[in-house]
Every structure is written in structure tokens, then in C-alpha cells.
Design an enzyme around this catalytic site. Structure first.
Site, PDB file in Angstrom:
ATOM      1  N   GLN A  41     -66.474  60.334 -13.334  1.00 20.11           N
ATOM      2  CA  GLN A  41     -67.180  59.472 -14.278  1.00 20.11           C
ATOM      3  C   GLN A  41     -67.928  58.337 -13.586  1.00 20.11           C
ATOM      4  O   GLN A  41     -68.572  57.521 -14.241  1.00 20.11           O
ATOM      5  CB  GLN A  41     -66.174  58.888 -15.282  1.00 20.11           C
ATOM      6  N   HIS A 102     -62.915  55.957 -16.580  1.00 23.92           N
ATOM      7  CA  HIS A 102     -62.900  54.867 -17.562  1.00 23.92           C
ATOM      8  C   HIS A 102     -63.358  53.548 -16.927  1.00 23.92           C
ATOM      9  O   HIS A 102     -62.623  52.564 -16.890  1.00 23.92           O
ATOM     10  CB  HIS A 102     -61.514  54.712 -18.172  1.00 23.92           C
ATOM     11  N   GLU A 202     -62.351  53.638 -31.963  1.00 25.94           N
ATOM     12  CA  GLU A 202     -62.263  52.380 -32.700  1.00 25.94           C
ATOM     13  C   GLU A 202     -63.575  51.605 -32.683  1.00 25.94           C
ATOM     14  O   GLU A 202     -64.332  51.649 -31.705  1.00 25.94           O
ATOM     15  CB  GLU A 202     -61.185  51.480 -32.079  1.00 25.94           C
ATOM     16  N   TYR A 212     -55.848  44.063 -28.085  1.00 26.01           N
ATOM     17  CA  TYR A 212     -56.259  45.162 -28.959  1.00 26.01           C
ATOM     18  C   TYR A 212     -55.353  46.396 -28.855  1.00 26.01           C
ATOM     19  O   TYR A 212     -55.678  47.447 -29.393  1.00 26.01           O
ATOM     20  CB  TYR A 212     -57.743  45.480 -28.718  1.00 26.01           C
ATOM     21  N   TYR A 223     -53.481  64.649 -25.179  1.00 28.57           N
ATOM     22  CA  TYR A 223     -54.463  65.740 -25.131  1.00 28.57           C
ATOM     23  C   TYR A 223     -53.801  67.116 -25.053  1.00 28.57           C
ATOM     24  O   TYR A 223     -54.245  68.070 -25.685  1.00 28.57           O
ATOM     25  CB  TYR A 223     -55.391  65.577 -23.933  1.00 28.57           C
TER      26      TYR A 223
END
Length: 261
Positions: A41, A102, A202, A212, A223
Site C-alpha cells: 500500500q 494503512h 465509519e 474513536y 476477514y
């Protein structure tokens, strides 16, 4: 990113910053872009002009910065964009985090010129002691949104500036992977869209110092097994999303539109 005069700037993951001019992609990439960690990523992430770009020509980039051969972190730089090249590139921020994905890396400026930057949880597995997950730990930048001055300095009124051991850049924490951030310039509200796991994307209104919940509370499942990840969906001291999507829609970019179309 859209620039005054009509040019469009586009980031490409391997580390290329490209220009679209009058509907045509120019053949050459912009010079001066830092070397990126191009794997998984990782790569060149966000491009954003300074709110006063028309006069100061300052352009901001986020990217996965190499840390040796196999590691990287999210970094923020700015440079002067003139004559189709980037010069005087300055490092502004480097996330204290490590992992395999991420990265976050989304940027938004508020009407006072503060810069908000999203940082993902770096795919640290949500297992075992959930409250001990790095996204719940203020001593690093995993799973946070940070707030900076436009030159990278830490604002004196950030919520954790005076807390021993906490990273002073942190504005909010307990996030998984925020992929969209936008600021309502009329109200000052900061909104963010966040990738949940399998289920649990979200939309959050981001408030200073708030937690949060990732991975302690949420609406997603594992998963591979389909089993619950979280302790539950609610816990005192942890914010609830303004909206949640189950199953996931893979929510990504975010913008606020005030027109009538």
C-alpha cells in the site's frame, strides 16, 4: 489537486507527480519529489496546495518514507512548485509508526491555516489486549489524526501537548485507516471517513482529544473467520460514528459540497 489556472496534479504510487494541463496528461513527471517506499500500500500518497498557493506556491505531499529495506512510515513534506518542478523541499513531519500498510496520509487545511493529517494503524493485528493496541497508545502515531501549523510546528493548543509521554501532534486517536478528511469551512467541523475491517466503515466528526475506539469498539469482523474483533460496539469514553456501513462499502475520499446541484 486542482490549482489556480486550471492545472490538475495527480500522484502515482511509484513516486511520480503528474500534471494534467488543458485536458492533456503531460509526458514528464514533476522533478523534485522525494524517493518513496513503493510496495504494497506504500508509495506517493496525497498532494495538496497550501490555501494561499496562488501567492506562496507551496505544495504539500505525503508518502511512505523508506526506513531501511523493508520498513517505511508516513511522511509529510512541502516544496515550492514553480515552472512545473518542485524545489526547496522541506520535511515537516514523520510518523512514529511501523507496519506493512494503512498509511493514511490524507491532508486538509482549516480556515485558520492549521493542517490536519491522517495516519493509519499500520495493520497491527487487532488481537489479544485490544486496549493495548498501538492505536490506543498516545506514545506513537498509529491510528491518529494529527494537527500541525503549515510549517510543521506543533500548535500550542493541541489536546495532548502537556501530557507526559504523549505525542504532541495528536488531535484524535483510536482510528483504523482514515481515507478521507474534509473541513466544513462554515462551522469548522472536521469530518473523516475511515476504513473498517469486514464491516464497520465509519463517518466521524473529529473532535480534539477524543478516542474513536479502534480496535476496542467497532462494527466489523475478522476477514478470515467472520468472528467479532471488538469487545462490543459501545464503550464509555469512546466516540460513536456519525454513520456506519455494514457491510463495508470501502469508503475512501470525502468532500463537502455546498452547492444546489
Amino acid at each position: 489537486a486542482f490549482l489556480p489556472g486550471g492545472d490538475v496534479l495527480i500522484t502515482e504510487r511509484p513516486g511520480r507527480l503528474r500534471i494534467v494541463r488543458q485536458g492533456t496528461l503531460l509526458p514528464n513527471a514533476v522533478e523534485g519529489v522525494p524517493q518513496v517506499f513503493n510496495a504494497g500500500q506504500g508509495g506517493l500518497l496525497e498532494v495538496a496546495p497550501h490555501p494561499n498557493f496562488a501567492t506562496n506556491r507551496m505544495l504539500y505531499l505525503t508518502y511512505s518514507k523508506p526506513q531501511g529495506e523493508k520498513l517505511s512510515t508516513t511522511a509529510l513534506v512541502r516544496g515550492r512548485f514553480e515552472n512545473d518542478r518542485l524545489s526547496d523541499v522541506q520535511p515537516l513531519f514523520e510518523s512514529v509508526s511501523k507496519g506493512r500498510g494503512h498509511y493514511g496520509g490524507k491532508i486538509a487545511f482549516d480556515k485558520n491555516g492549521f493542517l490536519f493529517l491522517t495516519l493509519g494503524d499500520r495493520q497491527v493485528p487487532p488481537e489479544g489486549d485490544l486496549a493495548g493496541h498501538p492505536a490506543q497508545d498516545l506514545t506513537n502515531h498509529h491510528g491518529t489524526i494529527v494537527r500541525l501549523h503549515d510549517d510543521g510546528r506543533v500548535p500550542a493548543d493541541n489536546p495532548f501537548v502537556n501530557r507526559a509521554g504523549a505525542k504532541p501532534e495528536i488531535w484524535s486517536y483510536g482510528h483504523r485507516n482514515v481515507q478521507g478528511i474534509a473541513i466544513d469551512q462554515a462551522t469548522g467541523d472536521v469530518w473523516a471517513t475511515e476504513h473498517g475491517p469486514q464491516g464497520g466503515d465509519e463517518l466521524n466528526r473529529i473532535q480534539p482529544g477524543k478516542n474513536y475506539g479502534w480496535p476496542v469498539v467497532g462494527f466489523g469482523v475478522n476477514y478470515t473467520t467472520g468472528k467479532a474483533i471488538h469487545e462490543g460496539t459501545h464503550r464509555e469514553g469512546m466516540e460513536q460514528p456519525a454513520n456506519v456501513w455494514v457491510p463495508s462499502i470501502g469508503i475512501s475520499g470525502l468532500m463537502i459540497y455546498t452547492g444546489d446541484r
